[in-house]
Scaffold this motif. Structure first.
Motif, PDB file in Angstrom:
ATOM      1  N   GLY A 111     -39.486  15.033  52.359  1.00 21.24           N
ATOM      2  CA  GLY A 111     -38.467  16.086  52.245  1.00 21.24           C
ATOM      3  C   GLY A 111     -38.401  17.070  53.389  1.00 21.24           C
ATOM      4  N   CYS A 112     -39.407  17.137  54.225  1.00 19.27           N
ATOM      5  CA  CYS A 112     -39.477  18.224  55.199  1.00 19.27           C
ATOM      6  C   CYS A 112     -39.657  17.736  56.630  1.00 19.27           C
ATOM      7  CB  CYS A 112     -40.634  19.165  54.864  1.00 19.27           C
ATOM      8  SG  CYS A 112     -40.894  19.461  53.107  1.00 19.27           S
ATOM      9  N   ALA A 113     -40.274  16.560  56.787  1.00 21.37           N
ATOM     10  CA  ALA A 113     -40.674  16.101  58.120  1.00 21.37           C
ATOM     11  C   ALA A 113     -39.481  15.866  59.036  1.00 21.37           C
ATOM     12  CB  ALA A 113     -41.502  14.823  57.994  1.00 21.37           C
ATOM     13  N   SER A 114     -38.300  15.542  58.465  1.00 18.22           N
ATOM     14  CA  SER A 114     -37.142  15.262  59.312  1.00 18.22           C
ATOM     15  C   SER A 114     -36.819  16.470  60.184  1.00 18.22           C
ATOM     16  CB  SER A 114     -35.931  14.901  58.444  1.00 18.22           C
ATOM     17  OG  SER A 114     -35.625  15.969  57.582  1.00 18.22           O
ATOM     18  N   CYS A 115     -37.071  17.665  59.720  1.00 23.19           N
ATOM     19  CA  CYS A 115     -36.812  18.863  60.527  1.00 23.19           C
ATOM     20  C   CYS A 115     -38.096  19.444  61.120  1.00 23.19           C
ATOM     21  CB  CYS A 115     -36.134  19.942  59.694  1.00 23.19           C
ATOM     22  SG  CYS A 115     -34.479  19.495  59.148  1.00 23.19           S
ATOM     23  N   HIS A 116     -39.173  19.432  60.327  1.00 24.57           N
ATOM     24  CA  HIS A 116     -40.383  20.142  60.758  1.00 24.57           C
ATOM     25  C   HIS A 116     -41.396  19.230  61.446  1.00 24.57           C
ATOM     26  CE1 HIS A 116     -39.476  24.060  59.014  1.00 24.57           C
ATOM     27  NE2 HIS A 116     -39.034  23.450  57.936  1.00 24.57           N
ATOM     28  N   GLY A 117     -41.078  17.944  61.592  1.00 22.66           N
ATOM     29  CA  GLY A 117     -42.022  17.032  62.226  1.00 22.66           C
ATOM     30  C   GLY A 117     -42.969  16.436  61.204  1.00 22.66           C
ATOM     31  N   LEU A 118     -43.466  15.241  61.491  1.00 21.29           N
ATOM     32  CA  LEU A 118     -44.281  14.517  60.509  1.00 21.29           C
ATOM     33  C   LEU A 118     -45.570  15.259  60.181  1.00 21.29           C
ATOM     34  CD1 LEU A 118     -44.175  12.042  58.778  1.00 21.29           C
ATOM     35  CD2 LEU A 118     -45.298  10.747  60.592  1.00 21.29           C
ATOM     36  N   HIS A 119     -46.089  16.021  61.128  1.00 17.99           N
ATOM     37  CA  HIS A 119     -47.317  16.778  60.877  1.00 17.99           C
ATOM     38  C   HIS A 119     -47.057  18.276  60.907  1.00 17.99           C
ATOM     39  CE1 HIS A 119     -49.289  12.930  61.224  1.00 17.99           C
ATOM     40  NE2 HIS A 119     -48.672  12.749  62.381  1.00 17.99           N
ATOM     41  N   ALA A 120     -45.810  18.665  60.600  1.00 16.69           N
ATOM     42  CA  ALA A 120     -45.413  20.072  60.527  1.00 16.69           C
ATOM     43  C   ALA A 120     -45.542  20.777  61.875  1.00 16.69           C
ATOM     44  CB  ALA A 120     -46.207  20.823  59.451  1.00 16.69           C
ATOM     45  N   GLU A 121     -45.519  19.976  62.953  1.00 14.14           N
ATOM     46  CA  GLU A 121     -45.687  20.572  64.283  1.00 14.14           C
ATOM     47  C   GLU A 121     -44.368  21.122  64.823  1.00 14.14           C
ATOM     48  OE1 GLU A 121     -45.355  17.528  63.415  1.00 14.14           O
ATOM     49  OE2 GLU A 121     -44.752  16.175  65.032  1.00 14.14           O
ATOM     50  N   GLY A 122     -43.300  20.991  64.073  1.00 13.56           N
ATOM     51  CA  GLY A 122     -41.973  21.407  64.531  1.00 13.56           C
ATOM     52  C   GLY A 122     -41.214  20.184  64.984  1.00 13.56           C
ATOM     53  N   GLY A 123     -39.897  20.223  64.835  1.00  8.86           N
ATOM     54  CA  GLY A 123     -39.110  19.042  65.199  1.00  8.86           C
ATOM     55  C   GLY A 123     -37.834  19.442  65.913  1.00  8.86           C
ATOM     56  N   THR A 124     -37.293  18.493  66.664  1.00  4.52           N
ATOM     57  CA  THR A 124     -36.040  18.742  67.374  1.00  4.52           C
ATOM     58  C   THR A 124     -34.975  17.761  66.918  1.00  4.52           C
ATOM     59  OG1 THR A 124     -36.915  17.358  69.128  1.00  4.52           O
ATOM     60  CG2 THR A 124     -36.993  19.734  69.498  1.00  4.52           C
ATOM     61  N   ASN A 125     -33.732  18.168  67.096  1.00  7.22           N
ATOM     62  CA  ASN A 125     -32.604  17.281  66.830  1.00  7.22           C
ATOM     63  C   ASN A 125     -32.436  16.319  67.988  1.00  7.22           C
ATOM     64  OD1 ASN A 125     -31.620  18.249  64.347  1.00  7.22           O
ATOM     65  ND2 ASN A 125     -30.841  20.068  65.374  1.00  7.22           N
ATOM     66  N   GLY A 126     -31.481  15.386  67.848  1.00  5.98           N
ATOM     67  CA  GLY A 126     -31.192  14.453  68.930  1.00  5.98           C
ATOM     68  C   GLY A 126     -30.890  15.174  70.239  1.00  5.98           C
ATOM     69  N   ASP A 127     -30.187  16.319  70.150  1.00  9.35           N
ATOM     70  CA  ASP A 127     -29.780  17.028  71.372  1.00  9.35           C
ATOM     71  C   ASP A 127     -30.887  17.941  71.924  1.00  9.35           C
ATOM     72  OD1 ASP A 127     -29.840  18.939  69.454  1.00  9.35           O
ATOM     73  OD2 ASP A 127     -27.717  19.460  69.535  1.00  9.35           O
ATOM     74  N   GLY A 128     -32.094  17.822  71.364  1.00 11.67           N
ATOM     75  CA  GLY A 128     -33.212  18.598  71.896  1.00 11.67           C
ATOM     76  C   GLY A 128     -33.321  20.002  71.333  1.00 11.67           C
TER      77      GLY A 128
END
Ligand code: HEC
Ligand code: HEC
Length: 279
Positions: free
Chosen positions: A61-78
């Motif tokens: 539920g969360c990794a798509s935005c926050h990263g698989l290890h909650a390290e933060g995540g980016t969209n396709g455009d960076g």
């Protein structure tokens, strides 16, 4: 069993279905726990089982935005899709997920509240997982926001602290207010004491963090007592009347009030002896 089931075969049929469903679920659960080795990732107690459960929920539920290890995540455009959650602590997760802000649905100036998506146990698991990554503010114990024994002087002190620290954004009556760039400080009329404490502890978005060094735990509790009183004043009158809104609640008050006045007037009129008119 008895007359009720005899008279209602359909109902019994439904109950059998439920029983069968529950039995099937139990069977699946048992099979699952037999197949999956207990403590897959070195887990060895109820605590680590909860963390494992949280990790699993997070991945879905969360990794798509926050990263698989909650390290933060980016969209396709960076651009950032979600910030790193390492060190935000269990309190931030509990606040964000129990107010329905998380999981965020779509990006915007500010992620709104909505009915929570996860159950209490799931929220606790998510919080335990994020807390296991790095130390951060823990969920406050219940007594720290229990204001049932607050005295009048606590409430007065809470009001002073509220006016110094909170009204700039939330308005003197706690009704909330607009902030620059399409953001807003929400009304505090429907917030739980626990989330008041957690909001102060974690400082969501534009809100500053009021750490325990800045506002002592007893100061936080005084503020919560004061806001709780504001909330109670916000819904005055003993009968909620289905909360149909201020106009019709006012109308009821008006009708009942006028009715009483009429009764009193009639009663006085009947009691007072008539003074014979002069001349
Ligand atoms: C669609 C993307 C998205 C999803 C899905 C999502 N988040 Fe977030 N999350 C965000 C963004 C963006 C922010 C920053 C929000 C802000 O600053 O208002 C955020 C902020 C947070 C914060 C606050 C961090 C802080 O510094 O206080 C927590 C905690 C959090 N998310 C937890 C979760 C959890 C747990 C889930 C899964 C149940 C989740 N999020 C799902 C995008 C997302
Ligand atoms: C600089 C402005 C600012 C100040 C000062 C501030 N807040 Fe906030 N507060 C916010 C914003 C903005 C949010 C919404 C954050 C979000 O939606 O992610 C918020 C959210 C909250 C919430 C969550 C409400 C909800 O409906 O979930 C509570 C409770 C709260 N604040 C209490 C306080 C208290 C108590 C104080 C004083 C000790 C305070 N705030 C001071 C800006 C502020």
């Amino acid at each position: 069993m008895g007359e009720a089931t005899d008279r209602r075969p359909l109902r019994r049929h439904g109950a059998m279905k439920v029983v069968a469903l529950v039995a099937a679920l139990v069977l699946v659960g048992l099979t699952y726990s037999a197949v999956v080795p207990n403590g897959a990732a070195g887990a060895d107690g109820p605590q680590s089982q909860q963390i494992e459960e949280g990790r699993r929920l997070f991945a879905v539920g969360c990794a798509s935005c926050h990263g698989l290890h909650a390290e933060g995540g980016t969209n396709g455009d960076g651009r950032q899709a979600g910030p790193s959650l390492i060190g935000v602590g269990a309190a931030a997760v509990d606040f964000q997920v129990s107010t329905g802000r998380m999981p965020a649905a779509q990006p915007g100036a500010q992620i709104p509240q909505k009915p929570p998506v996860y159950t209490e146990e799931e929220i606790a698991a998510l919080a335990a997982y994020v807390a296991s990554l790095a130390p951060g503010p823990a969920i406050p114990p219940a007594e720290s926001y229990d204001v049932s024994k607050a005295t009048q002087s606590d409430i007065v002190r809470g009001g002073e602290l509220f006016r110094t620290n909170c009204t700039a954004c939330h308005n003197f009556a706690g009704r909330g207010g607009a902030l620059p760039n399409g953001r807003y400080a929400p009304s505090l009329m429907h917030t739980s004491p626990r989330n008041m404490y957690q909001a102060m502890l974690t400082g969501p978005q534009q809100m500053p963090v009021f750490s325990d060094a800045v506002l002592l735990p007893e100061d936080k509790r005084a503020i919560i007592a004061y806001v709780t009183q504001l909330q109670q004043q916000d819904n005055p009158g003993g009968f909620p009347l289905g909360r149909v809104g201020p106009v019709s609640e006012g109308l009821w008050g008006w009708l009942v009030g006028i009715g009483l006045l009429v009764v009193v007037a009639v009663w006085i009129g009947a009691k007072v002896p008539r003074i014979p008119r002069k001349g």
